[in-house]
Structure formats: structure tokens, C-alpha cells
Design a protein around this motif. Structure first.
Motif, PDB file in Angstrom:
ATOM      1  N   PHE A   1      -8.257   1.815   4.280  1.00 51.78           N
ATOM      2  CA  PHE A   1      -6.813   2.024   4.160  1.00 51.78           C
ATOM      3  C   PHE A   1      -6.128   1.506   5.424  1.00 51.78           C
ATOM      4  O   PHE A   1      -6.345   2.040   6.515  1.00 51.78           O
TER       5      PHE A   1
ATOM      6  N   VAL B   1      -0.460   4.018   0.253  1.00 51.33           N
ATOM      7  CA  VAL B   1      -1.453   2.944   0.225  1.00 51.33           C
ATOM      8  C   VAL B   1      -2.600   3.303  -0.725  1.00 51.33           C
ATOM      9  O   VAL B   1      -3.115   2.444  -1.461  1.00 51.33           O
ATOM     10  N   ALA B   2      -2.984   4.578  -0.729  1.00 44.34           N
ATOM     11  CA  ALA B   2      -4.082   5.030  -1.577  1.00 44.34           C
ATOM     12  C   ALA B   2      -3.666   5.198  -3.032  1.00 44.34           C
ATOM     13  O   ALA B   2      -4.526   5.293  -3.911  1.00 44.34           O
TER      14      ALA B   2
ATOM     15  N   TRP C   1      -0.321   6.806   4.232  1.00 48.20           N
ATOM     16  CA  TRP C   1      -1.673   6.701   3.681  1.00 48.20           C
ATOM     17  C   TRP C   1      -1.685   6.988   2.176  1.00 48.20           C
ATOM     18  O   TRP C   1      -2.318   6.262   1.401  1.00 48.20           O
TER      19      TRP C   1
END
Length: 321
Positions: free
Chosen positions: A239, A173-174, A170
Motif C-alpha cells: 500500500f 488505497v485498500a 490507507w
């Protein structure tokens, strides 16, 4: 058509048939199932529910033993080295075959160290905070992390555990940097989040069941969990992260196939019982997530392919075993 109960009987007969590897009918004494994580977590709950059902079907005690440490490597490697006689088994997530051989090469574990018997569970992961946390959702977390890269801390039950990999994925991706702190179990992580020593808990969703002192920011799954209908998934928050976590009963690699057949047939019965399905609801996870040995054995290879990039990225973090 042969029913499932008859299948159990046939498998038991194979174990005692002339020419079978084992001279005694299997099982002839208690079976030990090792859970390589601390007592009280979601995996432990499912292991004990399964053990109760197996004992009823096999006619022998099935005892769950917790041997935690090194993200599951301690207990799992012990089972891999045990006598391959069907009396020492492991109840583990797939990462012990797809992740730990990479991150902990000195553990002695290999993708073929254990023989999958039956898949018995599937877990979602989550990010949790204490109730007075300023973070209300993932957008709040991203904003804070970009203001102070590396300042926000999160704990998980170990390096390269599924909760760790979920939050790491995560964060990538963020496009943010947050600091991981490994623990030996979800309980210790939650304690330090509540005590203010950690900002976030990366946990198996089941570890949040019944807790009013935690607030979930997101669930890592393809859909909301029925036990937490008000908690959005990471996907809903923009996300595309939904890592898989699944596992079940495994045996030392050289366990005789006729004994594995006895266990596989019994697992199929247990997975369909209301007692086990109720335990799954409490975990919480799908009420029935059973597959047989062949289907279960194919999943770790796909799993390691999906996680290969993440594993390479944490190579420097990995424990020496």
C-alpha cells in the motif's frame, strides 16, 4: 566564520539594539510554550526536551503548558491570539496551519496565523492492535473489512489529525470501509483498544514506545523505524501510503523579527545537542530534523496540497470548531 553560539549572541544583541521594536533585552522573563495536545505523547516529549535546551541558551525559564482539545485547535488558536511579543509560543505539527483552517473554520486559525520559527521534529504514524487481536498484518485487516464494511473501528487523536488522515488514505488505497472514532489523545485511544471498545489505534509511532500490550500492524513511512525494526511499512505490504508529519516552534504572526531571530538561533543549537537527540530517539523519530524558519515556512503549503483531496472527503465529519 561565526559559530552557532556567536549567532545566538548576535541575535540577542539585535533584540536590545537602539531602534529595535522591543525596549527590553529579549527574553527578559519566562517564555511559555503551548503544546495543544495531552501530556505524555511524542509531541509533548519533544516540546519538553526543546524547552530545557532553550532555557539554558536564553537564560530564562521556558515552560511547556498542555492545552489540548479539538485536534489541537484550542491551544493553537490561543497562541495565535496571544500578544506577539515572543513570550507565548506553540510547539505544534504543521497540520495546525495546513489542515485545521479547513476542517475547523470557526477556530479562527488561518495558514498565516502563526509564524514558523524552526522545524524540530518529524513523526511517523502507525496502526496498532491489542496483542490478542486476530489481525496480524494489513492483509488480514483488508480481508475482514471487506467481509463487514464499516464494522471495524479505529480511533485517532482527532478528526483530520495526521494519524486519522494516514489511516483514511490507507483505507482508500485498500478499497475498504472502516469507521473512525475521534478522541482527544493517543492515550485514550490506546485505552479503548486494550479494553476491546475499538479494533484499531491510529497513533503517532512514539506513543507505542515501550508498550508490550500493543502489536503494530504497520508503520506509515518510507522505511522501517529503527526503534521497531520488525514492523513493516504499509509500502512493504503493498500500500503506497507514507503521509508526512512534521512540526516545531511557532509564534504569533506579528512577533518582531529580531525576537524570532533569537529563537531560531537558539533552536539550531538545541537540535544538535545530545539531550535533544536522545529525546528524538525515545520518541522515536530522526535524531535531528531541524530546519530554519524559511524552509519550515514553505512546508505547510505543500502539505495542504497533498492532503486537499482527503480534506474534501471528510468535510462532513469536520468539527465546527
Amino acid at each position: 566564520m561565526i559559530g552557532r553560539r556567536e549567532l545566538v549572541g548576535v541575535a540577542l544583541g539585535l533584540a536590545a539594539a537602539p531602534g529595535a521594536r522591543a525596549q527590553e533585552a529579549y527574553p527578559a522573563r519566562p517564555i511559555q510554550v503551548v503544546n495543544p495536545y495531552p501530556a505524555g505523547g511524542a509531541t509533548d516529549l519533544m516540546a519538553r526536551a526543546m524547552a530545557t535546551g532553550l532555557a539554558q541558551r536564553l537564560g530564562q525559564p521556558v515552560v511547556v503548558v498542555n492545552r489540548d482539545g479539538a485536534a489541537g485547535a484550542v491551544g493553537t488558536s490561543g497562541v495565535a491570539r496571544a500578544a506577539p511579543d515572543g513570550y507565548t509560543l506553540a510547539f505544534v505539527p504543521s497540520l495546525v496551519l495546513s489542515v485545521l483552517p479547513v476542517t475547523q473554520p470557526n477556530s479562527g486559525l488561518r495558514p498565516d496565523s502563526l509564524r514558523p520559527v524552526c522545524q524540530m521534529f518529524a513523526n511517523a504514524q502507525a496502526i496498532a492492535v491489542r496483542q490478542d487481536s486476530p489481525f496480524r498484518n494489513l492483509a488480514d485487516l483488508v480481508a475482514a473489512a471487506r467481509t463487514a464494511p464499516g464494522r471495524i473501528t479505529y480511533g485517532s487523536l482527532g478528526i483530520a489529525s495526521i494519524p486519522h488522515l494516514a489511516v483514511l488514505q490507507w483505507a482508500r488505497v485498500a478499497g475498504v470501509e472502516i469507521t473512525h472514532v475521534p478522541y482527544r489523545g493517543d492515550g485514550a485511544v490506546i485505552t479503548d483498544v486494550l479494553g476491546g471498545r475499538l479494533d484499531l489505534a491510529a497513533i503517532v509511532l512514539g506513543s507505542a514506545s515501550g508498550r508490550t500490550d500493543l502489536r503494530l500492524l504497520a508503520v506509515f513511512d518510507t522505511a522501517r523505524n529503527p526503534a521497531f525494526p520488525d514492523v513493516p511499512t504499509a509500502i512493504e505490504q503493498g500500500f503506497d501510503v507514507a503521509p508526512t508529519s512534521f512540526g516545531g516552534l511557532m509564534a504569533p504572526a506579528a512577533t518582531p523579527p529580531e525576537r524570532l531571530a533569537v529563537l531560531e538561533a537558539a533552536c539550531a543549537e538545541v537540535a544538535r545537542e545530545e539531550v535533544y537527540r536522545a529525546a528524538a530517539r525515545r520518541a522515536p523519530q530522526p535524531e535531528s530534523y531541524h530546519t530554519g524558519a524559511d524552509a519550515f515556512a514553505r512546508r505547510p503549503a505543500r502539505d495542504v496540497a497533498e492532503k486537499a483531496e482527503l480534506l474534501r472527503g471528510i468535510g462532513a465529519e469536520a468539527s465546527p470548531g
